[in-house]
Design a protein around this motif. Sequence first.
Motif, mmCIF file in Angstrom:
data_model
loop_
_atom_site.group_PDB
_atom_site.id
_atom_site.type_symbol
_atom_site.label_atom_id
_atom_site.label_comp_id
_atom_site.label_asym_id
_atom_site.label_seq_id
_atom_site.Cartn_x
_atom_site.Cartn_y
_atom_site.Cartn_z
ATOM 1 N N ALA A 1 0.880 122.423 -16.020
ATOM 2 C CA ALA A 1 0.365 121.248 -15.299
ATOM 3 C C ALA A 1 -1.033 120.924 -15.829
ATOM 4 N N PRO A 2 -1.036 119.656 -16.224
ATOM 5 C CA PRO A 2 -2.375 119.506 -16.504
ATOM 6 C C PRO A 2 -3.492 118.901 -15.476
ATOM 7 N N GLY A 3 -3.442 119.137 -14.345
ATOM 8 C CA GLY A 3 -4.215 119.152 -13.163
ATOM 9 C C GLY A 3 -3.969 117.715 -12.532
ATOM 10 N N ARG A 4 -4.060 116.841 -13.217
ATOM 11 C CA ARG A 4 -3.748 115.422 -12.730
ATOM 12 C C ARG A 4 -3.177 114.546 -13.877
ATOM 13 N N MET A 5 -2.589 113.340 -13.279
ATOM 14 C CA MET A 5 -2.225 112.553 -14.299
ATOM 15 C C MET A 5 -1.889 110.946 -13.569
ATOM 16 N N ALA B 1 -2.717 109.905 -18.919
ATOM 17 C CA ALA B 1 -2.197 108.646 -18.333
ATOM 18 C C ALA B 1 -0.726 108.269 -18.684
ATOM 19 N N SER B 2 -0.269 107.670 -17.841
ATOM 20 C CA SER B 2 1.224 107.186 -17.825
ATOM 21 C C SER B 2 1.315 105.782 -17.374
ATOM 22 N N SER B 3 2.250 105.231 -18.278
ATOM 23 C CA SER B 3 2.309 103.599 -17.785
ATOM 24 C C SER B 3 3.260 103.795 -16.493
ATOM 25 N N PRO C 1 9.924 103.181 -1.404
ATOM 26 C CA PRO C 1 8.535 102.617 -1.183
ATOM 27 C C PRO C 1 7.783 102.919 0.352
ATOM 28 N N ALA C 2 8.755 103.251 1.279
ATOM 29 C CA ALA C 2 8.202 103.785 2.476
ATOM 30 C C ALA C 2 7.425 105.260 2.200
ATOM 31 N N TRP C 3 7.566 105.815 1.337
ATOM 32 C CA TRP C 3 7.020 107.184 1.292
ATOM 33 C C TRP C 3 5.629 106.802 0.802
ATOM 34 N N GLY C 4 5.224 105.804 0.343
ATOM 35 C CA GLY C 4 3.962 105.388 0.011
ATOM 36 C C GLY C 4 3.451 105.893 -1.343
ATOM 37 N N HIS C 5 2.474 105.874 -1.752
ATOM 38 C CA HIS C 5 1.915 106.451 -2.980
ATOM 39 C C HIS C 5 1.536 107.756 -2.999
ATOM 40 N N ILE C 6 2.269 108.351 -3.567
ATOM 41 C CA ILE C 6 2.272 110.070 -3.830
ATOM 42 C C ILE C 6 0.913 110.542 -4.576
ATOM 43 N N VAL C 7 0.160 111.200 -3.969
ATOM 44 C CA VAL C 7 -0.923 111.543 -4.736
ATOM 45 C C VAL C 7 -0.891 113.116 -4.973
ATOM 46 N N GLY C 8 -0.097 113.937 -4.385
ATOM 47 C CA GLY C 8 -0.092 115.153 -4.865
ATOM 48 C C GLY C 8 1.367 115.945 -4.891
ATOM 49 N N THR D 1 -1.941 105.412 -9.818
ATOM 50 C CA THR D 1 -2.296 106.369 -8.776
ATOM 51 C C THR D 1 -2.615 107.563 -9.493
ATOM 52 N N VAL D 2 -3.720 108.090 -9.154
ATOM 53 C CA VAL D 2 -3.755 109.504 -9.664
ATOM 54 C C VAL D 2 -3.044 110.524 -8.856
ATOM 55 N N VAL D 3 -2.305 111.144 -9.709
ATOM 56 C CA VAL D 3 -1.502 112.198 -8.940
ATOM 57 C C VAL D 3 -1.873 113.725 -9.367
ATOM 58 N N HIS D 4 -2.450 114.593 -8.454
ATOM 59 C CA HIS D 4 -2.699 115.832 -8.514
ATOM 60 C C HIS D 4 -1.327 116.622 -8.704
ATOM 61 N N LEU D 5 -1.360 117.588 -9.634
ATOM 62 C CA LEU D 5 -0.311 118.416 -9.995
ATOM 63 C C LEU D 5 -0.955 119.882 -9.761
ATOM 64 N N ARG D 6 0.000 120.350 -9.253
ATOM 65 C CA ARG D 6 -0.296 121.959 -8.830
ATOM 66 C C ARG D 6 0.960 122.666 -9.136
ATOM 67 N N LYS D 7 0.764 124.083 -9.324
ATOM 68 C CA LYS D 7 2.064 125.029 -9.450
ATOM 69 C C LYS D 7 1.819 126.280 -8.505
#
Length: 132
Positions: free
Chosen positions: A71-75, A5-7, A53-60, A80-86
Amino acid sequence: MTTTASSSPPPSPGLRLRLAPDSPLPRRLDGVWWPRSYDLLTEVPQLLAGLPPAWGHIVGVTVNGAAWSAAPGRMIVCDTVVHLRKAAARHAPDSVVLLTPGQGRWDLLVVPPDTPEEDAEPLMTTALGART
């Protein structure tokens, strides 16, 4: 997968990011980012908070290179849940790809965090001028 979680951080006044000017023409780079570290849990929320803001909610978010922290996989960033990948893409070793469903993909060149300012600033300017 672990969720961290991140504020909702305010945009960092020290965010080192340059975006390509708006253009109807396709381009290889949408911007250049110079993070302060390779710690994804610290850097990704600051980056996402500073995007238009025009880029919207980044989810990946996909980073390239072995230098990044695990990378924890997601945060969760800004609710917004953001999926992290390497990845280890040979064609773009120092890049980050940002994805927003239904809106697009943005590619940023990453300047290594330990790059001296006198080298990083011209590199950021040149990269956008030469590759946009």
